[in-house]
Design an enzyme around this catalytic site. Sequence first.
Site, PDB file in Angstrom:
ATOM      1  N   HIS A 199     -21.278  -4.498  22.462  1.00 36.33           N
ATOM      2  CA  HIS A 199     -22.013  -3.237  22.300  1.00 36.33           C
ATOM      3  C   HIS A 199     -21.496  -2.482  21.075  1.00 36.33           C
ATOM      4  CE1 HIS A 199     -24.296  -3.120  26.107  1.00 36.33           C
ATOM      5  NE2 HIS A 199     -23.350  -3.955  26.491  1.00 36.33           N
TER       6      HIS A 199
ATOM      7  N   CYS B  65     -26.589  -7.115  23.653  1.00 36.80           N
ATOM      8  CA  CYS B  65     -26.244  -7.551  25.008  1.00 36.80           C
ATOM      9  C   CYS B  65     -27.423  -8.315  25.614  1.00 36.80           C
ATOM     10  CB  CYS B  65     -25.805  -6.354  25.850  1.00 36.80           C
ATOM     11  SG  CYS B  65     -24.884  -6.852  27.334  1.00 36.80           S
TER      12      CYS B  65
ATOM     13  N   GLU C 135     -22.658   0.101  19.821  1.00 39.18           N
ATOM     14  CA  GLU C 135     -22.797   1.541  20.079  1.00 39.18           C
ATOM     15  C   GLU C 135     -21.719   2.059  21.017  1.00 39.18           C
ATOM     16  OE1 GLU C 135     -24.285  -0.776  21.667  1.00 39.18           O
ATOM     17  OE2 GLU C 135     -25.006  -0.167  23.648  1.00 39.18           O
TER      18      GLU C 135
END
Lengths: 247, 206
Positions: free
Chosen positions: B188, B81, B190
């Site tokens: 993202h 990001c 994650e």
Amino acid sequence: MRRPRIIARLDIKNEHVIKGIQLEGLRKIGEPNAMAVGYYSDGADELLFMDAVASLYERNGVLEIVEGACRDVFVPITVGGGIRSVQDIEAALRAGADKVAINTAAFRSATLIDTAARYFGSQCIVGSVEAKKRDGHWEAFTETGRQETGVDAVEWARRLEAQGAGEIMVTSIDRDGTKKGYDIELLRQVRDAVSIPVIGSGGAGSAAHVAAAFSETDADGLAVATALHYGKTTIRDIKNLIHGAAA
Amino acid sequence: MKRVAVLEYGMGNVRSMFNALEKLAAAPTLTADADKLSGFDAIVLPGVGAFGQGMENLRARGLDAAIVDCAKAGMPILGVCLGMQMLLETSTEFGAHEGLGLVPGGVEKLAPASARLPHIGWNTVLEPHPGRWPGTPLRAYAGEEVYFIHSFAAVPANAQHVLAEAEYDGVRFCAAIGRENIVGMQFHPEKSRAGGLSLLGAFLEL
């Protein structure tokens, strides 16, 4: 093809997921982490933890719950309820939240959202509007629906955007927990009033309600609580219905 | 076990990245200690928020120079990001800012025709041309939707550094960059379910 984010909303009180009707008469539903993992596994696009009693830092408070949930949940998490300061936001992010929802504190401090957006970025700040219908318009409420403000809810959404919120979540207090469907007109007016993404909340009782809210308001996200908690529908069913309609 | 430095420099949620790496059986450490970076096997630079503030926070901790040194020494670096955007040379977010300059190019605001910003939501990513993904973390990509939340996107000067693209409101933008040991993901991983974790896992194998 645009699709709304389906957000599982977990209202928290004293370490339990609770749910009431019109933000009152709260009943225990279940254990937050188990429910969070369940909704994640079923395909929730985001989770929203709303602290009904602003118990942020308490033992078994919402931050501890988030810390636990995000070990197993790999979708974005928003925390709301009791966020009063930049320090609170920092604590929420450190616990594993990606965004915070702010309502009451934004009324008390005209600069909180502005300051927070500059520091953490707008994408981190969800402006939360809790609205109750009052002869021909909606009034914004604070303190989880207990405190009237005298401010028009649509105007309040506009101001939250101007202060730097990255998206707006609008909860219809009248519809909350009723399973009667979203307040379409409220959602539409808020969406027309701002140019950032809008999440609708309050009233979903079935997958059809969620699909209808999307097709009639073009909402960017829709929060679902009661319908999921009481097994009226599942995230998967909602997505299948919307994706089927969009295909 | 891969020892991964997850840089904690005051720009948002790093806990999720830490948890995701642990889930992948790596050994992550949250750190802002520039002097210790060279002792790790890989660096993850997460982060959300404003570009200028992010760079300022890196500089204040001496992390900017340390990251560049590690990158030049060949250590795998993953920016996510804002962390990806800072790998480039410049950004126009709230004025002109200088980035780490590990990948030539800049960062510019998305220009969707009618849709809203920020671009928040789930989207698939595309291989810019056949044969781009083998040997990169994107080789693990199996068509899943990944989570985006951003208003700005990288514009690499060199098309070869575009590792993946995505489309928002009919406009294509750079969703990942890759230049040898340097990787950036605008989305993202994650926060993108099992599909996202598998991309992180593939990065750890670099």
